[in-house]
Design an enzyme around this catalytic site. Sequence first.
Site, mmCIF file in Angstrom:
data_model
loop_
_atom_site.group_PDB
_atom_site.id
_atom_site.type_symbol
_atom_site.label_atom_id
_atom_site.label_comp_id
_atom_site.label_asym_id
_atom_site.label_seq_id
_atom_site.Cartn_x
_atom_site.Cartn_y
_atom_site.Cartn_z
ATOM 1 N N TYR A 1 -12.378 -8.540 5.691
ATOM 2 C CA TYR A 1 -11.872 -8.224 6.914
ATOM 3 C C TYR A 1 -10.923 -6.639 6.549
ATOM 4 O O TYR A 1 -10.389 -6.706 5.457
ATOM 5 C CB TYR A 1 -10.812 -9.032 7.442
ATOM 6 N N ASP B 1 -10.290 -2.427 -0.700
ATOM 7 C CA ASP B 1 -9.287 -2.436 0.215
ATOM 8 C C ASP B 1 -8.200 -3.537 -0.215
ATOM 9 O O ASP B 1 -8.496 -4.806 -0.143
ATOM 10 C CB ASP B 1 -9.842 -3.203 1.479
ATOM 11 N N LYS C 1 0.558 -4.137 4.254
ATOM 12 C CA LYS C 1 1.557 -5.535 4.052
ATOM 13 C C LYS C 1 2.395 -5.097 2.867
ATOM 14 O O LYS C 1 3.310 -4.592 3.508
ATOM 15 C CB LYS C 1 0.308 -6.551 3.437
HETATM 16 C C1 PLP Z 1 -4.515 -7.362 6.866
HETATM 17 C C2 PLP Z 1 -5.744 -6.689 6.483
HETATM 18 C C3 PLP Z 1 -6.056 -5.355 6.807
HETATM 19 C C4 PLP Z 1 -5.472 -4.788 8.341
HETATM 20 O O1 PLP Z 1 -4.154 -4.487 8.114
HETATM 21 P P1 PLP Z 1 -3.277 -4.450 9.420
HETATM 22 O O2 PLP Z 1 -1.798 -4.022 8.986
HETATM 23 O O3 PLP Z 1 -3.403 -5.759 10.200
HETATM 24 O O4 PLP Z 1 -3.965 -3.391 10.338
HETATM 25 C C5 PLP Z 1 -6.940 -4.829 6.202
HETATM 26 N N1 PLP Z 1 -7.390 -5.268 5.142
HETATM 27 C C6 PLP Z 1 -7.331 -6.386 4.664
HETATM 28 C C7 PLP Z 1 -7.842 -6.811 3.454
HETATM 29 C C8 PLP Z 1 -6.155 -7.005 5.156
HETATM 30 O O5 PLP Z 1 -6.127 -8.289 4.902
#
Ligand code: PLP
Length: 429
Positions: free
Chosen positions: A144, A239, A267
């Site tokens: 994701y 990511d 985060k």
């Molecule tokens: C949470 C998450 C996102 C998206 O971040 P948001 O602040 O919710 O837009 C992207 N990549 C990873 C790996 C994530 O865990």
Amino acid sequence: MIYQRSSALFREAQTYIPGGVNSPVRAFKAVGGTPIFVKEAKGAYLYDEDGNQLVDYIASWGPMILGHAFEPVIEAITDRARKGTSFGMPTEIETTLAKLAVEMVPNIDKIRFVNSGTEACMSAVRLARGYSGKEKIIKFAGCYHGHADAFLIQAGSGAVTFGSPSSPGVTQGTAKDTLLARYNDLENVEALVKANAEEIAAVIIEPVAGNMGCIPPSPDFIKGLRELCTQQNILLIFDEVMTGFRLAPGGAQEYLGINADILCFGKVIGGGLPVGAFAAREEIMKFLAPEGPVYQAGTLSGNPLAMSAGLAMLSTLNEKGEIFGSLEKKTTYLHEGIAGVLESHGIIHQINREGSMISVHFTEDPVVDFDSAKAGDNETFKRYFHGMLKQGIYLPPSAYESYFLNDALSYDDLDATIKALERVAPDLK
Ligand SMILES: *Cc1c(COP(=O)(O)O)cnc(C)c1O
């Protein structure tokens, strides 16, 4: 446990907010029942609107790595708020946080702040395309990267929980530029690269996957991926929205000993306020506006209130490096505790763990990719989730999410969690 007020609040919310929530996983669709409305939180505990106390294993999906309402963060925010919360002009604290992030994370010269992980990943891909002059990207099934169109192709997290692997509204044109590979399968990536020679701008990956449960990369896979990208002139994007400032002060690059070309953060970097960021070496970052031609902007980007939270968070993590080891030890303890209980009750399961990320899958075979994660028995998972909730333990309400341990969790909390599972386990057969 009573959820009267949560139920009433959820009904009211559904009247005005689609599905009653502002982010789908919160709605409990995967596990059924009523989402818990939080009133406040402190340290490792959540307090809901009905007055229940819960041990928290999601930490706001990662950011609250030092526990809720962590004093230095709260002080920084309060202090900053009195001086004004947004100007649309540069502030010193943006540079202070950027400098600290560049010092902590290996292999980056510059960093650009945005407002979410989604924005970070979306902008990183645009930068990769602008820098390389190529258009296609490779992503992994079950990973994701936020909700931008290019990533909603067999995405993990909420997108899979809801059984809509590719969302309506994502055009064919967009979908054709996102190629899909299998996690932990280097040959699969090699075949895709070969079939699309000279067209691939970037490979984007969660270096430790956390959105199909926790799935560590095999050492050969992640090393091979780095080598393949270098050979083929493809940018490797880590990511690190989950792993950044969580697996190690320098994130997954430091933890795995593998460097990427572009990094995405979110985060933890915002200390619980809306912050994302992307970063790379100078020769790539200079392509970004206003220095270079790749456009990217944001009215609230680098917002001083958000920066102050991020700075308090990262400063603490930077000064107290032992937190990462201690979190990993706690997670190992929890892992062994859960495994012991499930084994003694003869419940088929797999536990995946890396650093302070962990997930339990009710399946026989090792969980190494999206398909093996999907093989988990969701009915058992629902009983597990609700059973633990009744015992005052708040786990992620989906089998496709990792737990995130926070530093405020004590060994007593972990023991209470393992004891709770003792009571729940007989129902999991
Ligand atoms: C949470 C998450 C996102 C998206 O971040 P948001 O602040 O919710 O837009 C992207 N990549 C990873 C790996 C994530 O865990």
